[in-house]
Design an enzyme around this catalytic site. Structure first.
Site, mmCIF file in Angstrom:
data_model
loop_
_atom_site.group_PDB
_atom_site.id
_atom_site.type_symbol
_atom_site.label_atom_id
_atom_site.label_comp_id
_atom_site.label_asym_id
_atom_site.label_seq_id
_atom_site.Cartn_x
_atom_site.Cartn_y
_atom_site.Cartn_z
ATOM 1 N N GLN A 89 -6.274 5.247 6.178
ATOM 2 C CA GLN A 89 -7.329 4.226 6.272
ATOM 3 C C GLN A 89 -8.724 4.823 6.386
ATOM 4 O OE1 GLN A 89 -6.857 1.163 5.667
ATOM 5 N NE2 GLN A 89 -4.648 0.971 5.893
ATOM 6 N N ASP A 111 -3.211 11.125 10.006
ATOM 7 C CA ASP A 111 -2.895 10.111 9.003
ATOM 8 C C ASP A 111 -4.240 9.519 8.573
ATOM 9 O OD1 ASP A 111 -2.425 7.751 7.702
ATOM 10 O OD2 ASP A 111 -0.917 7.012 9.118
ATOM 11 N N LYS A 159 -4.907 3.240 -1.966
ATOM 12 C CA LYS A 159 -5.876 2.598 -1.067
ATOM 13 C C LYS A 159 -7.298 3.062 -1.372
ATOM 14 C CE LYS A 159 -2.565 2.469 2.776
ATOM 15 N NZ LYS A 159 -2.113 1.090 2.874
ATOM 16 N N CYS A 205 3.162 -3.372 9.693
ATOM 17 C CA CYS A 205 4.007 -2.172 9.894
ATOM 18 C C CYS A 205 3.652 -1.465 11.202
ATOM 19 C CB CYS A 205 3.903 -1.189 8.735
ATOM 20 S SG CYS A 205 4.501 -1.848 7.179
ATOM 21 N N HIS A 236 0.931 3.375 12.481
ATOM 22 C CA HIS A 236 1.724 2.728 11.429
ATOM 23 C C HIS A 236 3.140 3.310 11.523
ATOM 24 C CE1 HIS A 236 2.995 1.997 7.247
ATOM 25 N NE2 HIS A 236 2.025 1.108 7.171
HETATM 26 N N1 PMP Z 1 -0.626 4.982 7.629
HETATM 27 C C1 PMP Z 1 -1.528 4.007 7.684
HETATM 28 C C2 PMP Z 1 -2.579 4.013 8.767
HETATM 29 C C3 PMP Z 1 -1.479 2.968 6.736
HETATM 30 O O1 PMP Z 1 -2.372 1.970 6.800
HETATM 31 C C4 PMP Z 1 -0.494 2.998 5.733
HETATM 32 C C5 PMP Z 1 -0.415 1.898 4.687
HETATM 33 N N2 PMP Z 1 -0.476 0.618 5.173
HETATM 34 C C6 PMP Z 1 0.401 4.060 5.725
HETATM 35 C C7 PMP Z 1 0.312 5.038 6.685
HETATM 36 C C8 PMP Z 1 1.479 4.158 4.695
HETATM 37 O O2 PMP Z 1 0.922 4.327 3.427
HETATM 38 P P1 PMP Z 1 1.865 4.325 2.135
HETATM 39 O O3 PMP Z 1 2.566 3.008 2.139
HETATM 40 O O4 PMP Z 1 0.918 4.476 1.006
HETATM 41 O O5 PMP Z 1 2.800 5.456 2.301
#
Ligand code: PMP
Length: 394
Positions: A190, A187, A213, A351, A111
């Site tokens: 997920q 990270d 999430k 993203c 991401h």
């Molecule tokens: N890393 C991953 C794998 C994600 O799926 C996301 C959210 N889509 C993020 C980071 C970023 O999370 P946040 O927008 O809550 O900072």
């Protein structure tokens, strides 16, 4: 775990089919009520005033903080409440005293929140090495054996891909990192909401994830650290043991990273979310999602005119399933699912623009993502709606 039984806790599921939990999950009544109890019945700042309202708010905040830390097998003292995963990663990226020639290893699966902070370090003379995934998003640990060297200071990887659903072999990657004296940042945005996680089993040095999430409110995230070595991004009220005009001593625990008033109601809400998840059991939640994901994968691969991206075995993945309908833009598929069938999915690049380029999917994918409240009937309705959409293309 019976998804039908808990659905009454999630009123949104009365009216529509929510298959976008990878972006933000739904929130159960219990969490919304815990947040509103703070706002309506004992709202006060924490750790500052001596009056009784502040004492109650402080105690509830600390209880939630402890519960969130133990949810991932961590100590409360090194678990920091942040705004989200992005901020948690940013604290580490900005707080390490980088030196010219240091190396960071990350992957093309990431991401943007776990990619851009490392790419930016190139401006400071840090080398960034990128490990390439297979087309289904899996990565063999051998790829990390080749990429990690004694010059590598940090390896930053996602635990589960937010596009392809693939899980990475974090424990094996942690061992490779530590053989070379490198730290590992995971990270967990997920993975933490969906599978049992213990930081000791993962073997990582940093774990980052988001409250929104995992049934909690937006504006809350977590950074767990093995050692509190990064310099805090922001310091001020709440982050010191002592301060004078000649200097200051930072707090010896997580408070050094929580400068200013934290999201008090939000953290109490996230604590309630963790309580909810724990009472259902993370093992049972992940088993339910494995079952639902199998149904989804089997159904999608059975539709001519739908291409599924990502691993085929539910044990190697989470319930984040990307697919495309050749001849129709992913946004159009998502719009039709919403308007014709009340089904909410995400579409686009998620993203992850570099990954989309690698997969040669410039328009992105449609992504259906499951959670503990997803039922088999909802998956069947999605599949039936997709069969109709495919007929429109023909
Ligand atoms: N890393 C991953 C794998 C994600 O799926 C996301 C959210 N889509 C993020 C980071 C970023 O999370 P946040 O927008 O809550 O900072």
């Amino acid at each position: 775990m019976n998804a039908d039984v808990i659905r009454s806790d999630f009123p949104i599921t009365d009216d529509l089919i929510y298959l976008d939990s990878a972006a933000t999950s739904l929130m159960p009544r219990q969490v919304a009520e815990a947040i509103s109890a703070y706002d309506l019945r004992y709202r006060a700042n924490i750790g500052r005033s001596v009056h009784r309202l502040s004492v109650v708010a402080t105690q509830r905040y600390l209880d939630a903080h402890d519960r969130i830390a133990s949810f991932i097998g961590g100590e409360s003292g090194t678990t920091v409440i942040t705004k989200n995963t992005t901020e948690a990663i940013g604290i580490v990226a900005s707080g390490i005293p980088w030196e010219k020639g240091d190396r960071v290893v990350t992957t093309a699966l990431e991401h943007h929140s776990n990619l851009l902070p490392w790419l930016r370090l190139r401006n400071r003379g840090v080398n960034v090495d990128i490990v390439m995934p297979e087309a289904d998003g899996t990565i063999d640990p051998a790829a990390f054996e080749a990429a990690v060297t004694d010059e590598t200071r940090l390896v930053a990887i996602t635990h589960a891909s937010n596009v392809l659903g693939a899980l990475l072999p974090v424990r094996k990657i942690a061992d490779i990192c530590h053989e070379h004296g490198a730290e590992l940042l995971v990270d967990g945005a997920q993975s933490v909401p969906h599978i049992p996680i213990d930081v000791k089993d993962l073997g990582c040095d940093y774990l980052c994830f988001s409250g929104h999430k995992m049934l909690g409110p937006s504006g809350t995230g977590v950074l767990w650290m093995q050692e509190m070595t990064p310099e805090p991004l922001i310091i001020g009220g709440g982050s010191v043991e002592a301060a004078s005009l000649t200097g200051y001593t930072l707090a010896g625990d997580y408070r050094r990273y929580e400068g200013g008033t934290p999201p008090i109601g939000g953290t109490i809400g996230l604590g309630e979310a963790v309580k909810y998840l724990t009472s259902l059991g993370m093992e049972d939640i992940s088993r339910h999602e494995e079952w639902i994901t199998r149904r989804l994968l089997d159904g999608l691969t059975g539709i001519d005119g739908v291409i599924v991206h990502g691993p085929d075995t539910p044990g190697d993945r989470i319930g984040v399933v990307s697919f495309t309908v050749p001849g129709m833009h992913p946004h159009d598929v998502a719009h039709i699912l919403d308007e014709a069938s009340d089904i909410m999915v995400r579409s686009g690049d998620h993203c992850c623009k570099p990954l989309m380029e690698l997969l040669e999917l410039p328009q992105g994918t449609v992504r259906a993502s499951t959670y503990l409240y997803t039922t088999g009937e909802e998956i069947d309705l999605l599949l039936r709606s997709l069969e109709e959409i495919v007929r429109m293309v023909e």
